[in-house]
Design a protein around this motif. Structure first.
Motif, PDB file in Angstrom:
ATOM      1  N   ARG A  34       0.825  -1.219   0.000  1.00  0.00           N
ATOM      2  CA  ARG A  34       0.000   0.000   0.000  1.00  0.00           C
ATOM      3  C   ARG A  34       0.851   1.258   0.000  1.00  0.00           C
ATOM      4  N   MET A  35       1.943   1.234   0.738  1.00  0.00           N
ATOM      5  CA  MET A  35       2.834   2.396   0.746  1.00  0.00           C
ATOM      6  C   MET A  35       3.458   2.593  -0.629  1.00  0.00           C
ATOM      7  N   ALA A  36       3.903   1.497  -1.257  1.00  0.00           N
ATOM      8  CA  ALA A  36       4.515   1.591  -2.582  1.00  0.00           C
ATOM      9  C   ALA A  36       3.497   2.103  -3.594  1.00  0.00           C
ATOM     10  N   GLN A  37       2.271   1.618  -3.521  1.00  0.00           N
ATOM     11  CA  GLN A  37       1.231   2.051  -4.450  1.00  0.00           C
ATOM     12  C   GLN A  37       0.868   3.519  -4.269  1.00  0.00           C
ATOM     13  N   SER A  38       1.040   4.024  -3.057  1.00  0.00           N
ATOM     14  CA  SER A  38       0.723   5.433  -2.826  1.00  0.00           C
ATOM     15  C   SER A  38       1.916   6.345  -3.110  1.00  0.00           C
ATOM     16  N   GLY A  39       3.027   5.751  -3.555  1.00  0.00           N
ATOM     17  CA  GLY A  39       4.167   6.560  -3.969  1.00  0.00           C
ATOM     18  C   GLY A  39       5.252   6.753  -2.930  1.00  0.00           C
ATOM     19  N   ALA A  40       5.193   6.035  -1.824  1.00  0.00           N
ATOM     20  CA  ALA A  40       6.225   6.175  -0.788  1.00  0.00           C
ATOM     21  C   ALA A  40       7.554   5.639  -1.313  1.00  0.00           C
ATOM     22  N   PRO A  41       8.649   6.317  -1.015  1.00  0.00           N
ATOM     23  CA  PRO A  41       9.964   5.817  -1.431  1.00  0.00           C
ATOM     24  C   PRO A  41      10.284   4.490  -0.731  1.00  0.00           C
ATOM     25  N   PHE A  42      10.999   3.610  -1.437  1.00  0.00           N
ATOM     26  CA  PHE A  42      11.349   2.319  -0.843  1.00  0.00           C
ATOM     27  C   PHE A  42      12.166   2.479   0.435  1.00  0.00           C
ATOM     28  N   LYS A  43      12.963   3.523   0.519  1.00  0.00           N
ATOM     29  CA  LYS A  43      13.752   3.764   1.736  1.00  0.00           C
ATOM     30  C   LYS A  43      12.829   3.953   2.931  1.00  0.00           C
ATOM     31  N   GLU A  44      11.742   4.686   2.727  1.00  0.00           N
ATOM     32  CA  GLU A  44      10.779   4.915   3.803  1.00  0.00           C
ATOM     33  C   GLU A  44      10.097   3.600   4.211  1.00  0.00           C
ATOM     34  N   ILE A  45       9.758   2.787   3.240  1.00  0.00           N
ATOM     35  CA  ILE A  45       9.141   1.491   3.522  1.00  0.00           C
ATOM     36  C   ILE A  45      10.130   0.598   4.262  1.00  0.00           C
ATOM     37  N   ALA A  46      11.384   0.599   3.794  1.00  0.00           N
ATOM     38  CA  ALA A  46      12.424  -0.210   4.444  1.00  0.00           C
ATOM     39  C   ALA A  46      12.629   0.216   5.890  1.00  0.00           C
ATOM     40  N   ASP A  47      12.630   1.521   6.131  1.00  0.00           N
ATOM     41  CA  ASP A  47      12.796   2.015   7.500  1.00  0.00           C
ATOM     42  C   ASP A  47      11.644   1.565   8.391  1.00  0.00           C
ATOM     43  N   LEU A  48      10.417   1.655   7.878  1.00  0.00           N
ATOM     44  CA  LEU A  48       9.256   1.240   8.662  1.00  0.00           C
ATOM     45  C   LEU A  48       9.314  -0.247   8.999  1.00  0.00           C
ATOM     46  N   LEU A  49       9.721  -1.054   8.026  1.00  0.00           N
ATOM     47  CA  LEU A  49       9.787  -2.499   8.233  1.00  0.00           C
ATOM     48  C   LEU A  49      11.079  -2.934   8.919  1.00  0.00           C
ATOM     49  N   ARG A  50      11.964  -1.966   9.166  1.00  0.00           N
ATOM     50  CA  ARG A  50      13.266  -2.194   9.810  1.00  0.00           C
ATOM     51  C   ARG A  50      14.158  -3.138   9.008  1.00  0.00           C
ATOM     52  N   HIS A  51      14.145  -2.949   7.694  1.00  0.00           N
ATOM     53  CA  HIS A  51      15.014  -3.735   6.829  1.00  0.00           C
ATOM     54  C   HIS A  51      16.370  -3.052   6.721  1.00  0.00           C
ATOM     55  N   ARG A  52      17.408  -3.846   6.710  1.00  0.00           N
ATOM     56  CA  ARG A  52      18.758  -3.304   6.527  1.00  0.00           C
ATOM     57  C   ARG A  52      19.069  -3.106   5.056  1.00  0.00           C
ATOM     58  N   SER A  53      18.398  -3.866   4.202  1.00  0.00           N
ATOM     59  CA  SER A  53      18.674  -3.825   2.772  1.00  0.00           C
ATOM     60  C   SER A  53      17.393  -3.531   1.996  1.00  0.00           C
ATOM     61  N   LEU A  54      17.511  -2.689   0.971  1.00  0.00           N
ATOM     62  CA  LEU A  54      16.362  -2.414   0.115  1.00  0.00           C
ATOM     63  C   LEU A  54      15.970  -3.654  -0.687  1.00  0.00           C
TER      64      LEU A  54
END
Length: 80
Positions: A34-54
């Motif tokens: 949903r974040m990706a579909q709404s145009g959120a940058p992958f970095k922002e999604i990665a930070d929210l999900l606490r991913h170390r790698s994109l």
């Protein structure tokens, strides 16, 4: 966490979705998509999900190909 996982599995079974929904990761996939579909940058999604790698984030945030078809230009054809 086991309580939440059990509740998700029970709800999926009740809805006939037990083959598609096996645990709580469905929530992570849903928010990432949903974040990706709404145009959120992958970095922002990665930070929210606490991913170390994109690269990990790309697993969660699947590309919506149906939406891309609406905005994609046709592939250029070769001239004979």
């Amino acid at each position: 966490m086991d309580l939440v996982r059990s509740a998700v599995r029970h709800a999926a079974k009740q809805c006939g979705l037990q083959q598609r929904v096996r645990g709580t990761h469905i929530f992570r996939h849903t928010i990432a998509c949903r974040m990706a579909q709404s145009g959120a940058p992958f970095k922002e999604i990665a930070d929210l999900l606490r991913h170390r790698s994109l690269d990990t984030t790309t697993i969660y945030a699947k590309v919506d190909f149906l939406s891309l078809r609406r905005v994609a230009l046709p592939w250029p054809r070769r001239r004979p």
